[in-house]
Design a protein around this motif. Sequence first.
Motif, PDB file in Angstrom:
ATOM      1  N   UNK A 114       0.986  -1.026   0.006  1.00 48.02           N
ATOM      2  CA  UNK A 114      -0.056   0.093   0.027  1.00 48.02           C
ATOM      3  C   UNK A 114       0.811   1.227   0.263  1.00 48.02           C
ATOM      4  N   UNK A 115       1.923   1.462   0.814  1.00 47.32           N
ATOM      5  CA  UNK A 115       2.767   2.348   0.717  1.00 47.32           C
ATOM      6  C   UNK A 115       4.308   2.416   0.349  1.00 47.32           C
ATOM      7  N   UNK A 116       4.516   1.284  -0.295  1.00 45.94           N
ATOM      8  CA  UNK A 116       5.903   1.215  -0.988  1.00 45.94           C
ATOM      9  C   UNK A 116       6.921   1.147   0.134  1.00 45.94           C
ATOM     10  N   UNK A 117       6.750   0.871   1.312  1.00 48.81           N
ATOM     11  CA  UNK A 117       7.710   0.860   2.467  1.00 48.81           C
ATOM     12  C   UNK A 117       8.337  -0.360   2.440  1.00 48.81           C
ATOM     13  N   UNK A 118       9.746  -0.409   2.121  1.00 52.96           N
ATOM     14  CA  UNK A 118      10.409  -1.623   2.058  1.00 52.96           C
ATOM     15  C   UNK A 118      10.126  -2.478   3.615  1.00 52.96           C
ATOM     16  N   UNK A 119       9.490  -3.593   3.594  1.00 52.98           N
ATOM     17  CA  UNK A 119       9.325  -4.518   4.621  1.00 52.98           C
ATOM     18  C   UNK A 119       9.255  -5.938   3.934  1.00 52.98           C
ATOM     19  N   UNK A 120       9.528  -6.835   4.646  1.00 54.77           N
ATOM     20  CA  UNK A 120       9.575  -8.217   4.352  1.00 54.77           C
ATOM     21  C   UNK A 120       8.377  -9.187   5.151  1.00 54.77           C
ATOM     22  N   UNK A 121       7.242  -9.382   4.240  1.00 52.36           N
ATOM     23  CA  UNK A 121       6.160 -10.246   4.734  1.00 52.36           C
ATOM     24  C   UNK A 121       6.340 -11.875   4.966  1.00 52.36           C
ATOM     25  N   UNK A 122       6.473 -12.382   6.037  1.00 51.02           N
ATOM     26  CA  UNK A 122       6.951 -13.751   6.071  1.00 51.02           C
ATOM     27  C   UNK A 122       5.562 -14.436   6.256  1.00 51.02           C
ATOM     28  N   UNK A 123       5.228 -15.440   5.398  1.00 53.93           N
ATOM     29  CA  UNK A 123       4.196 -16.214   5.252  1.00 53.93           C
ATOM     30  C   UNK A 123       4.902 -17.748   5.421  1.00 53.93           C
ATOM     31  N   UNK A 124       4.142 -18.735   5.374  1.00 52.40           N
ATOM     32  CA  UNK A 124       4.610 -19.982   5.268  1.00 52.40           C
ATOM     33  C   UNK A 124       5.839 -20.478   4.423  1.00 52.40           C
ATOM     34  N   UNK A 125       5.636 -19.872   3.033  1.00 53.51           N
ATOM     35  CA  UNK A 125       6.620 -20.121   2.022  1.00 53.51           C
ATOM     36  C   UNK A 125       7.992 -19.246   2.268  1.00 53.51           C
ATOM     37  N   UNK A 126       7.695 -17.892   2.764  1.00 55.35           N
ATOM     38  CA  UNK A 126       9.026 -17.102   2.717  1.00 55.35           C
ATOM     39  C   UNK A 126       9.770 -17.838   4.046  1.00 55.35           C
ATOM     40  N   UNK A 127       8.976 -18.461   5.013  1.00 55.42           N
ATOM     41  CA  UNK A 127       9.996 -19.030   6.194  1.00 55.42           C
ATOM     42  C   UNK A 127      10.425 -20.247   5.573  1.00 55.42           C
ATOM     43  N   UNK A 128       9.587 -21.143   4.897  1.00 58.89           N
ATOM     44  CA  UNK A 128      10.244 -22.588   4.681  1.00 58.89           C
ATOM     45  C   UNK A 128      11.241 -22.340   3.626  1.00 58.89           C
ATOM     46  N   UNK A 129      11.229 -21.791   2.438  1.00 57.89           N
ATOM     47  CA  UNK A 129      12.028 -21.768   1.279  1.00 57.89           C
ATOM     48  C   UNK A 129      13.561 -21.338   1.807  1.00 57.89           C
ATOM     49  N   UNK A 141       8.732 -16.989  12.260  1.00 57.44           N
ATOM     50  CA  UNK A 141       8.795 -15.954  11.281  1.00 57.44           C
ATOM     51  C   UNK A 141       9.416 -14.916  11.603  1.00 57.44           C
ATOM     52  N   UNK A 142       9.056 -14.614  12.787  1.00 55.22           N
ATOM     53  CA  UNK A 142      10.058 -13.206  13.466  1.00 55.22           C
ATOM     54  C   UNK A 142      11.412 -13.207  13.189  1.00 55.22           C
ATOM     55  N   UNK A 143      11.924 -14.334  13.421  1.00 59.09           N
ATOM     56  CA  UNK A 143      13.585 -14.637  13.367  1.00 59.09           C
ATOM     57  C   UNK A 143      13.616 -14.521  11.709  1.00 59.09           C
ATOM     58  N   UNK A 144      12.742 -15.320  10.977  1.00 59.30           N
ATOM     59  CA  UNK A 144      13.076 -15.230   9.247  1.00 59.30           C
ATOM     60  C   UNK A 144      12.945 -14.174   9.008  1.00 59.30           C
ATOM     61  N   UNK A 145      12.138 -13.126   9.439  1.00 62.39           N
ATOM     62  CA  UNK A 145      12.162 -11.578   9.021  1.00 62.39           C
ATOM     63  C   UNK A 145      13.466 -11.056   9.249  1.00 62.39           C
TER      64      UNK A 145
END
Length: 197
Positions: A114-129, A141-145
Amino acid sequence: MPSVTRIAGNGPDPYRVLISTIISLRTKDEVTIAASERLFSIADNPSRMVETAPSAIAELIYPAGFYRTKTDTILKISAILLEKYCGQVPDSICELLALPGVGRKTANLTLGLAFGIPSICVDTHVHRIPNRAGWIRTVSPEQTEDALMRILPKKYWIEINTLLVAFGKEICTPVSPWCSRCPVSEWCKQVGVERHR
């Protein structure tokens, strides 16, 4: 990842991104998209949302998972936005996390899309891969981020979710990944992979 509904010419509407993301939790993309479109055809801003009967909202977003709970959350968020933020979605992680039902995944997705602010959204795929590939070693997920923020250039933070979600659904599946089709298999450590295709 929810459908990002846009206001003509103005890019993503933060309210629609936030509410679509709430609807998307534990719900398939196709259900989220259809539910969001139905809801926004009736109530596309906080004022209209709070004027809509809870039963009508629930009916519009059904069969999204936990649709009754999500209805309550959507109404609470909308009321807070009107009372505290003049109907606008805040663009700070702390303020987003203070909204009911908003966790880091939802907050980061809203900030990025929505805002183009750099951020990493961690879902199950972003955590697993990244853990499977051996880029990082994390358990939450917090550690992954945090770990991905340290190794990934900021310019890729927003798009990493979109890329890894698609990759995780088609190639690097949770069970029996398609390693034979993977374009980066030679750089993957296959951590925890017991069987692959």
